[in-house]
Design an enzyme around this catalytic site. Structure first.
Site, PDB file in Angstrom:
ATOM      1  N   GLU A   1       0.981  -1.004  -0.177  1.00 22.09           N
ATOM      2  CA  GLU A   1      -0.508   0.041  -0.214  1.00 22.09           C
ATOM      3  C   GLU A   1       1.038   1.496  -0.066  1.00 22.09           C
ATOM      4  OE1 GLU A   1      -3.421  -0.346  -0.802  1.00 22.09           O
ATOM      5  OE2 GLU A   1      -4.414  -1.202   0.552  1.00 22.09           O
TER       6      GLU A   1
ATOM      7  N   THR B   1      -6.720   7.945  -4.601  1.00 22.96           N
ATOM      8  CA  THR B   1      -6.221   6.811  -2.837  1.00 22.96           C
ATOM      9  C   THR B   1      -5.163   8.434  -2.321  1.00 22.96           C
ATOM     10  OG1 THR B   1      -6.433   5.163  -2.807  1.00 22.96           O
ATOM     11  CG2 THR B   1      -5.067   5.444  -1.019  1.00 22.96           C
TER      12      THR B   1
END
Length: 317
Positions: free
Chosen positions: A134, A189
């Site tokens: 991530e 994101t």
């Protein structure tokens, strides 16, 4: 590593994160989409990533930019692995919708390499490694999505270094996801995370802490209505909601149609509604929310899912 093992295949499901008050803490695995990752030993010492599937056409394959790469590098180093690896990601989770696409890839890769290299890491260690994927994609090693995809069910991420808890969701819990068709945003994101302020009011922190605590207790007790009452956020959603046309009306409509709670799924733009299927028809909730988006001149799609199991090993050869 056992010398006879040359290939392994693993699978991880998509997820929804935050669930309102649980920003960067809560994740819930969903049955709708999944990524399949296969790992094969090759000559040399390089890690090569191949991305296939209808959802993988525009994804990077560089080891430092694909969410499978950093976990693979970390696990190979941890195992003292001196050979090459070919990692094939069969991409089934759509990216850019707020459904933990990069997290599913990282989770599947971490799960399959842990088995392939005989590391036998704990759940906490697996989540810490997967969160490195991530960081490569979003700039931050947030672990809510990877925890849900790895452990299944309802996952809680806490502490530093990361620790995790996984709870089995209530039997009647059904998840409605409604996705507005909006223009694609690069680094969605990362940009959404940058919208969240570094400093927050104590009053807002207290409200979120209380709601999140109630939600965790409600998952343990199987109380879907109480879970829904906690799905109100004072930290992230107030700063992200304007990115979703009609947010307030769609959320209100979902609640009026019988959802226990409605929130933005991860960084959006999807909205997620939790429904007790024993008392409400989740399809009616989905239809109502789609119509509410339409009233705001926004087309949307929807699906109904159930809580998913954790990442699994499909094949070891």
């Amino acid at each position: 590593m056992r010398a006879s093992r040359t290939q392994a295949v693993g699978r991880a499901f998509c997820s929804t994160a935050n669930l309102g008050a649980g920003f960067d803490v809560f994740g819930l695995a969903l049955t709708k989409y999944s990524d399949i990752v296969s790992v094969r030993i090759t000559s040399g010492r390089k890690i090569r990533i191949i991305v296939t599937g209808r959802e993988g056409l525009s994804l990077p394959v560089h080891v430092k930019k694909n969410s499978a790469g950093p976990p693979a590098s970390a696990l190979a180093e941890k195992a003292g692995f001196k050979k090459g690896l070919e990692i094939t990601v069969e991409k089934g989770v759509p990216h850019g919708l707020g459904l933990g696409s990069s997290g599913a890839t990282a989770a599947a890769c971490t799960k399959v390499l842990d088995a392939h290299l005989d590391l036998r890491l704990s759940n906490d260690e697996l989540v810490r490694v997967a969160s490195l994927g991530e960081k490569a994609v979003a700039g931050t090693a947030h672990a809510d999505n990877v925890a849900a995809s790895l452990l299944g069910g309802f996952a809680i991420v806490y502490d530093d270094p990361i620790r995790t808890i996984s709870l089995k969701p209530p039997a009647g819990l059904t998840i409605v996801v409604v996705t507005p068709q909006l223009p694609a945003r690069s680094n969605k994101t990362g940009k959404a995370r940058n919208m969240v302020p570094e400093k927050i009011r104590v009053k807002d922190a207290v409200l979120n802490l209380g709601r999140a605590s109630a939600m965790a207790a409600a998952f343990a007790q199987g109380d879907i209505r109480m879970i829904g009452r906690g799905m109100v956020d004072e930290i992230a959603e107030p700063h992200r909601q304007d990115l979703i046309p009609g947010y307030h009306q769609v959320r209100r409509t979902g609640l009026e149609a019988g959802a226990a709670g409605v929130s933005i799924s991860g960084a959006g733009p999807s909205l997620v509604a939790l429904v007790d299927r024993d008392s409400r028809d989740p399809r009616l909730v989905a239809q109502a929310m789609v119509k509410a988006f339409a009233l705001n001149n926004v087309r949307s799609t929807s699906f109904v899912a159930r809580p998913a199991q954790g990442a699994s090993i499909v094949k070891v050869a």
